[in-house]
Design a protein around this motif. Sequence first.
Motif, mmCIF file in Angstrom:
data_model
loop_
_atom_site.group_PDB
_atom_site.id
_atom_site.type_symbol
_atom_site.label_atom_id
_atom_site.label_comp_id
_atom_site.label_asym_id
_atom_site.label_seq_id
_atom_site.Cartn_x
_atom_site.Cartn_y
_atom_site.Cartn_z
ATOM 1 N N UNK A 152 -27.621 -7.106 -74.262
ATOM 2 C CA UNK A 152 -27.218 -5.787 -73.349
ATOM 3 C C UNK A 152 -27.378 -6.348 -71.979
ATOM 4 N N UNK A 153 -26.316 -5.705 -71.207
ATOM 5 C CA UNK A 153 -26.193 -6.273 -69.792
ATOM 6 C C UNK A 153 -26.088 -5.050 -68.796
ATOM 7 N N UNK A 154 -26.692 -5.019 -67.607
ATOM 8 C CA UNK A 154 -26.141 -4.119 -66.759
ATOM 9 C C UNK A 154 -24.525 -3.824 -66.715
ATOM 10 N N UNK A 155 -23.937 -2.802 -66.513
ATOM 11 C CA UNK A 155 -22.422 -2.588 -66.622
ATOM 12 C C UNK A 155 -21.745 -3.565 -65.635
ATOM 13 N N UNK A 156 -22.338 -3.522 -64.302
ATOM 14 C CA UNK A 156 -21.459 -4.268 -63.480
ATOM 15 C C UNK A 156 -21.510 -5.907 -63.680
ATOM 16 N N UNK A 157 -22.488 -6.433 -64.463
ATOM 17 C CA UNK A 157 -22.513 -7.806 -64.992
ATOM 18 C C UNK A 157 -21.673 -7.690 -66.217
ATOM 19 N N UNK A 158 -21.725 -6.961 -67.075
ATOM 20 C CA UNK A 158 -20.865 -6.858 -68.185
ATOM 21 C C UNK A 158 -19.560 -7.056 -68.070
ATOM 22 N N UNK A 159 -19.169 -6.263 -66.967
ATOM 23 C CA UNK A 159 -17.610 -6.201 -66.844
ATOM 24 C C UNK A 159 -17.161 -6.939 -65.690
ATOM 25 N N UNK A 160 -18.198 -7.968 -65.473
ATOM 26 C CA UNK A 160 -17.540 -8.970 -64.247
ATOM 27 C C UNK A 160 -16.532 -9.908 -64.723
ATOM 28 N N UNK A 161 -15.890 -10.398 -64.016
ATOM 29 C CA UNK A 161 -14.511 -11.217 -64.457
ATOM 30 C C UNK A 161 -15.062 -12.707 -64.916
ATOM 31 N N UNK A 162 -14.144 -13.322 -65.372
ATOM 32 C CA UNK A 162 -14.242 -14.681 -65.760
ATOM 33 C C UNK A 162 -14.505 -15.561 -64.580
ATOM 34 N N UNK A 163 -14.050 -15.275 -63.339
ATOM 35 C CA UNK A 163 -14.427 -15.923 -62.158
ATOM 36 C C UNK A 163 -15.858 -15.764 -61.849
ATOM 37 N N UNK A 164 -16.369 -14.705 -62.198
ATOM 38 C CA UNK A 164 -17.834 -14.276 -61.932
ATOM 39 C C UNK A 164 -18.727 -14.551 -63.207
ATOM 40 N N UNK A 165 -18.054 -15.235 -64.089
ATOM 41 C CA UNK A 165 -18.937 -15.886 -65.431
ATOM 42 C C UNK A 165 -19.272 -14.448 -66.107
ATOM 43 N N UNK A 166 -18.635 -13.341 -66.022
ATOM 44 C CA UNK A 166 -19.223 -12.305 -66.732
ATOM 45 C C UNK A 166 -19.027 -12.366 -68.237
ATOM 46 N N UNK A 167 -20.052 -11.808 -68.995
ATOM 47 C CA UNK A 167 -20.322 -12.126 -70.544
ATOM 48 C C UNK A 167 -19.407 -11.624 -71.451
ATOM 49 N N UNK A 168 -18.515 -10.652 -70.990
ATOM 50 C CA UNK A 168 -17.425 -10.080 -71.724
ATOM 51 C C UNK A 168 -16.311 -10.981 -71.308
ATOM 52 N N UNK A 169 -16.064 -11.608 -70.512
ATOM 53 C CA UNK A 169 -15.036 -12.379 -70.059
ATOM 54 C C UNK A 169 -15.113 -13.867 -70.260
ATOM 55 N N UNK A 170 -16.168 -14.432 -70.322
ATOM 56 C CA UNK A 170 -16.452 -15.750 -70.398
ATOM 57 C C UNK A 170 -16.456 -16.421 -72.021
ATOM 58 N N UNK A 171 -16.271 -15.629 -72.879
ATOM 59 C CA UNK A 171 -16.096 -15.749 -74.093
ATOM 60 C C UNK A 171 -17.365 -16.452 -74.806
ATOM 61 N N UNK A 172 -18.594 -15.962 -74.083
ATOM 62 C CA UNK A 172 -20.076 -16.230 -74.579
ATOM 63 C C UNK A 172 -20.450 -15.290 -75.869
ATOM 64 N N UNK A 173 -19.801 -14.081 -75.982
ATOM 65 C CA UNK A 173 -20.320 -13.434 -76.895
ATOM 66 C C UNK A 173 -19.079 -13.289 -78.077
ATOM 67 N N UNK A 174 -19.658 -12.579 -79.151
ATOM 68 C CA UNK A 174 -19.000 -12.556 -80.597
ATOM 69 C C UNK A 174 -17.922 -11.375 -80.617
ATOM 70 N N UNK A 175 -19.004 -10.300 -80.512
ATOM 71 C CA UNK A 175 -18.531 -8.874 -80.563
ATOM 72 C C UNK A 175 -18.798 -8.415 -78.994
ATOM 73 N N UNK A 176 -17.734 -7.630 -78.511
ATOM 74 C CA UNK A 176 -18.010 -7.115 -77.262
ATOM 75 C C UNK A 176 -17.845 -5.378 -77.331
#
Length: 286
Positions: A152-176
Amino acid sequence: AYSDLTQLEEAGITIYNSFSGYNEGWYFNLHPEKGNPALKDERVRQALAYAFNREKLVQDLLLGRTGVAATDWDNSPWVDPTITPYPYDPEKAKQLLAEAGWTDTNEDGTVDKDGVELILKYGTTNREVRQDTQAVAQQDLAAVGIGTDLQSFDADLFFSSYAEDGPSANFSLDIIQYSDSSNFPDPDSSVWRCAEIPSDENPAGVNTSGLCDDKLEALFVQQESQVDFAARQQTFYEITRYIYDQAYWIGIWQDPDLFGFSDRMLNVKMSGAIPFFNVHEWDVSQ
């Protein structure tokens, strides 16, 4: 929080559910290179839906104040009305996993295939109800042999973009897990579009599942130019049915906005699109 609603009502507060297009659900990492190979099989995605007792979760965590989401277009005229949420059926989940080649060969409680254990990285924000959902889902999925690595992540981090290496955008998770309603009340959505897959060349892309499905893409292109409501509605019936059948998205709960008003307030109406549309008619009883 839902847990506060009963206390608020006892204090004379009327709670209004205002559906505003939000539906909480699971997106899966289906990126062609970075996605988990197990999730590329629709039977595994369907097994996840059957394994998770979402109705019980809605009753226990959300006090039955809403329902299980079947599609990301629930409570709108755009969803195929014949669609209902996948029922809780752990035996069906086990059957689908076995058909897909996932069985517990070493009897450690987790299914495996070709020497790989099925353990999925499951991420969401650190909002309490979401973390509680993770804990419940982890137990339900474990019962059919699916392991989970909860993050789990702080919302600002979780929804960060691919450019910001956000965990929901950089494909490091399986279920979002999250809810979104970017264009409500219009049903159009960018999150399934091929051109929106985040990459080094497209760091602002919003398709964080990384899915490019030619059939789905064609349907979204088709609806873009349809000005007749009935025709566009039929296209969205196809879209919602296809996403549901493929289990590209698994709904957890319909996520309304909750508004509290003193029970002395009169003539209050709520709209998900424009919440205070009739504020000029509001009054207070003497």
